[in-house]
Design an enzyme around this catalytic site. Structure first.
Site, PDB file in Angstrom:
ATOM      1  CE  LYS A  57      85.179 105.436   5.212  1.00 24.54           C
ATOM      2  NZ  LYS A  57      83.959 104.675   5.002  1.00 24.54           N
ATOM      3  CD  GLN A 100      83.220 101.201   4.236  1.00 25.31           C
ATOM      4  OE1 GLN A 100      83.773 101.920   5.064  1.00 25.31           O
ATOM      5  NE2 GLN A 100      82.822 101.641   3.056  1.00 25.31           N
ATOM      6  CG  ASP A 123      79.143 106.602   7.587  1.00 21.96           C
ATOM      7  OD1 ASP A 123      80.015 107.345   7.105  1.00 21.96           O
ATOM      8  OD2 ASP A 123      79.129 105.369   7.450  1.00 21.96           O
TER       9      ASP A 123
END
Ligand code: NDP
Length: 295
Positions: A57, A100, A123
């Site tokens: 990322k 995460q 997300d």
């Protein structure tokens, strides 16, 4: 068989995003100086797979020239302290952030995800974004599903009226990709069958054998074999499984399936980079929303 090269398509999207950001900044939108978009990544503990995803990322942020920061916490952080961090990030200058996953067992992930501001939820997991996505409204889209749709779109694979079978019905992959393919996303509306562990094996095989597109997201190496698909089918392999040898594989028996499929995603280099592209597109969207930039 043609490989659906997620790595290449993702690079293309990151370049496009970088150039669009450059353009907005040089135009001084509404006469103001804009700073580049920014993303924070909350990482709890030191799970090696999470560390590797986070590195991917960060690399993508660098390519799109998106400012980024990793915020690390020890494995034993309390849910209370993590929630306080989320509340801080909701008010911070970051345009978007992610937590995460997976989190340590003592922290219930939904209790954290639900506290993330829907405007910064890059997300696309927050219930408000999921609900808007399901209704076909503008929202942050669940990143993996978004990436898969962009991949299909890039290769101009027809979906309108096509029969798609999605195997796996998790909230982060199977469910959103089924919903998005059945909505009027830019690529048309498919006829979607959704299967999970409760689907009888025989029925599941009958469905995948008829499908124009099979999307498999179960997390089991070798799950999808060539006798489960029709000749020329499009196969999108979402799975990431590490074999005892250390090799990374998807949910398909790649050797077998590649002899029969028309299009197939490799693992690695297929859906993984496209998930990151989805995250970057959401960050760009969050930045535009904050700066009142219309598409
Ligand atoms: P989950 O474990 O949350 O969900 C798996 C889904 O598959 C569940 O719906 C489960 O059914 C279903 N399932 C399990 N076994 C079977 C079976 N034998 N037959 C039919 N359905 C079955 O996993 P995720 O969705 O989070 O991830 C799936 C895979 O994709 C993993 O390998 C993960 O690492 C990978 N992944 C890859 C990403 C990428 O960017 N490439 C991003 C996210 C995930 P039930 O719900 O009934 O148990």
């Amino acid at each position: 068989m043609k490989l659906l090269d997620g790595k290449k398509v993702s690079e293309f999207i990151l370049k496009e995003v970088k150039e669009e950001i450059d353009q907005y900044i040089s135009q001084k939108h509404l006469g103001y100086d804009l700073s580049r978009p920014s993303m924070a990544i909350v990482l709890v503990g030191n799970n090696p797979a999470s560390e590797s995803y986070v590195r991917g990322k960060i690399k993508a942020c660098e390519k799109a020239q998106i400012n980024h920061k990793i915020i690390r916490f020890e494995e034993d952080i309390t849910a209370y302290d993590l929630l306080n961090e989320i509340k801080y990030l909701n008010k911070s200058h970051f345009d978007g952030f992610i937590v995460q996953l997976p989190l340590p067992n003592h922290i219930e992930p939904n209790s954290i995800i639900n506290e993330i501001s829907a405007y910064k939820d890059i997300d696309g997991f927050h219930p408000l974004n999921f609900g808007k996505m399901a209704l076909g409204q503008k929202s942050m889209r669940p990143a993996t599903a978004y990436g898969i749709l962009k991949l299909i779109q890039h290769y101009k694979i027809p979906t309108n009226g096509k029969h798609v079978v999605v195997v796996g019905r998790s909230n982060i992959v199977g469910k959103p990709v089924s919903i998005m393919l059945g909505n009027d996303f830019d690529i048309g509306r498919a006829t979607v069958t959704s299967c999970d562990i409760h689907t009888p094996k025989k029925l599941l095989k009958e469905e995948t054998q008829k499908a124009d597109i099979v999307i498999v997201a179960v997390g089991q190496a070798g799950f999808l074999t060539s006798n489960m698909i029709k000749e020329g089918a499009v196969v999108i392999d979402v799975g990431i499984n590490r074999l005892e040898t250390g090799k990374l594989v998807g949910d398909c028996d790649f050797q077998e399936v590649s002899t029969k499929a028309g299009f197939l995603t490799p693992v690695p280099g297929g859906v993984g980079p496209m998930t990151i592209a989805g995250l970057i597109l959401n960050t760009f969207e969050a930045w535009k929303m904050k700066n009142l930039i219309e598409k």
